[in-house]
Enzyme design. Structure first.
Site, PDB file in Angstrom:
ATOM      1  CG  HIS A  86      36.560  40.433  38.494  1.00  0.00           C
ATOM      2  ND1 HIS A  86      36.990  41.685  38.877  1.00  0.00           N
ATOM      3  CD2 HIS A  86      36.436  40.496  37.138  1.00  0.00           C
ATOM      4  CE1 HIS A  86      37.130  42.456  37.811  1.00  0.00           C
ATOM      5  NE2 HIS A  86      36.788  41.764  36.739  1.00  0.00           N
ATOM      6  CG  ASP A  88      39.492  41.296  42.065  1.00  0.00           C
ATOM      7  OD1 ASP A  88      38.620  40.765  41.345  1.00  0.00           O
ATOM      8  OD2 ASP A  88      40.697  41.325  41.759  1.00  0.00           O
ATOM      9  CD  GLU A 152      39.975  39.836  35.831  1.00  0.00           C
ATOM     10  OE1 GLU A 152      40.259  39.599  34.654  1.00  0.00           O
ATOM     11  OE2 GLU A 152      40.091  40.978  36.335  1.00  0.00           O
ATOM     12  CD  GLU A 153      40.610  44.095  37.501  1.00  0.00           C
ATOM     13  OE1 GLU A 153      41.572  43.940  36.734  1.00  0.00           O
ATOM     14  OE2 GLU A 153      39.517  44.573  37.139  1.00  0.00           O
TER      15      GLU A 153
END
Ligand code: BES
Ligand code: MN
Ligand code: MN
Length: 456
Positions: A86, A88, A152-153
């Site tokens: 990811h 992010d 993802e976060e």
């Protein structure tokens, strides 16, 4: 091996410089004010995949942030590795605690300090550079697909939709992810499980407006006090969670499994010293590794209400809030646990307040196999690069997409992470050791080599 090391040596500075460029993008997915920067990061990742030699690179739009896809298919008879990562990152707050700005990567003592240095830019970018290395030095042993997402976060809400819509394109024999931790560089390890997650927010409302705490205090329940009491009641004196049914689906580990986990190197004094705490806390009857890797937990992630500005203000707040998460272990499901929490929290609310529970996101727990060809390939790769057999561990964190890959695509994952728990993920002064970055770039091609060989 020599060509791998030689190639890294010859390209060291450039490989580091590119990671620095990537780290300079403030790709915070949680805060809409960073949206243009998040989008630019996706474009940068796509360009770097193209530069490294990937075909059919696409910045795939979703209802949220795009997913960057790229592939190199060399031979349908060869196995296929799907790399997930990811781009992010978590918000950098609290900013004032950073020693150097979070989006100006800085090297101190051989470590790169920046938001995302370890989670996950530094780690997924090793795969891009390892791919370039394989392309430049003798070719790929396996087909490779990249899927690098930007949410993802914040719970990967759009990734499930993308995976379902792209089953054919994402077909692979294994998912390879570097987004977890090792015990230490001296004790390389492979995580063989991740916890699930159920995240929600609660709001306690007392009087219909903020009140003068002298005029009304003592006669009207304070929602902050009530919230604190309700939260405190969620653990008993043994630090077991008190929600009825919470542990019903948890599978107890066998003594042999517990012994194996507890045989991993662990120094409690160093653990405490690193965190500057005098005593550890946790569920009675379990060790630290068991508590973080194999037991479900409940944490308050944030709590607020009333006056929190400068100085003092005498106020009895109308509302108090908290963000609460529960980590789940195999056989528990986020849907059921969210429901159990909600029912219980509403039930324990005293009549002085109104309670609202709002679910955020969830994810399911996983255990990854240790008897697969892919796991053995990872073991061999690490043993060769580190000179030591990796120790299997259970990770405490969550990567919700891993369970989804299994459910939707029927593909198992290898968690080949190179971070350290002390890398301050999600905290101020996140870091990643430059040594680990190059070590990862060295290990990944060995994984591809052994995965191809052992798959024959
Ligand atoms: N890379 C982490 C997860 C992780 C860290 C797993 C260390 C094992 C060891 C990931 O980016 C993450 O932070 N996940 C979130 C869950 C997500 C739904 C917000 C987490 O674990 O809190
Ligand atoms: Mn991560
Ligand atoms: Mn993270």
């Amino acid at each position: 091996m020599q060509t791998i090391k030689q190639y890294i040596d010859d390209n060291k500075q450039r490989m580091l410089g590119e990671l620095f460029e990537l780290l300079r993008f403030p790709s915070v997915s949680a805060d809409p004010k960073y949206a243009p920067e998040v989008l630019k990061t996706a474009d940068y990742v796509a360009q770097k995949l193209r530069d490294a030699g990937a075909d059919n690179v696409e910045v795939c739009q979703t209802a949220g942030y795009p997913i960057v896809y790229g592939e190199k298919l060399i031979d349908p008879a060869k196995p296929t590795v799907l790399v997930y990562g990811h781009y992010d990152v978590q918000p950098p707050d609290p900013l004032e605690l950073w020693h150097t700005p979070p989006f100006e990567p800085t090297v101190r003592d051989g470590k790169i300090y920046a938001r995302g240095a370890c989670d996950d830019k530094g780690q997924f970018y090793m795969h891009v550079k390892a791919f370039e290395l394989m392309m430049q030095t003798g070719g790929l042993p396996c087909n490779v697909k990249f899927m690098i997402e930007g949410e993802e976060e914040v719970g990967s809400n759009n990734l499930g939709i993308f995976v379902k819509a792209n089953r054919e394109r994402l077909k692979a024999d294994v998912v390879l992810i570097s987004d977890t931790s090792m015990i230490s560089m001296e004790h390389p390890s492979l995580e063989t499980g991740l916890r699930g997650l159920s995240y929600l927010e609660v709001e306690i409302t007392g009087p219909n407006r903020d009140l003068h705490s002298g005029v009304y205090g003592g006669a009207v329940a304070n929602p902050a006090t009530i919230l604190a009491k309700m939260i405190a009641s969620l653990h008993d004196e043994n630090n077991h969670i008190t929600i009825p049914g919470f542990y019903d689906d948890v599978i107890e580990l066998t003594q042999a499994e517990r012994d194996a986990l507890n045989s991993a190197p662990y120094n409690e004094d160093e653990y405490k010293k690193d965190l500057d705490i005098q005593e550890l806390w946790g569920e009675k009857g379990y060790s630290t590794f068991e508590r973080t890797g194999t037991r479900p937990t409940l944490e308050v992630n944030g709590i607020w209400g009333g006056y929190i500005g400068e100085g003092a203000k005498t106020v009895l707040p109308s509302k108090a809030n908290a963000k609460i998460s529960m980590r789940l272990v195999p056989n528990q499901t986020s849907e059921k646990i969210t429901q159990l929490f909600t029912d219980h929290f509403l039930k324990i609310a005293p009549p002085y307040v109104k309670v609202k529970v709002t679910p955020h996101h969830g994810g399911e727990p996983v255990v990854t196999p240790t008897d697969s060809v892919a796991y053995r390939a990872a073991e061999k790769a690490i043993a060769e690069a580190f000179g030591k057999q990796p120790i299997p561990t259970r990770g405490g964190g969550s990567i919700p997409i891993v369970a989804l890959f299994e459910a939707e695509l029927g593909i198992k994952t290898v968690l080949m992470g190179f971070g350290l728990d002390s890398d301050a993920l999600h905290s101020p002064n996140e870091k990643y050791d430059i040594f680990n970055y190059y070590k990862g770039i060295e290990t990944i091609p060995l994984f591809h080599k052994y995965f191809a060989e052992l798959s024959k």
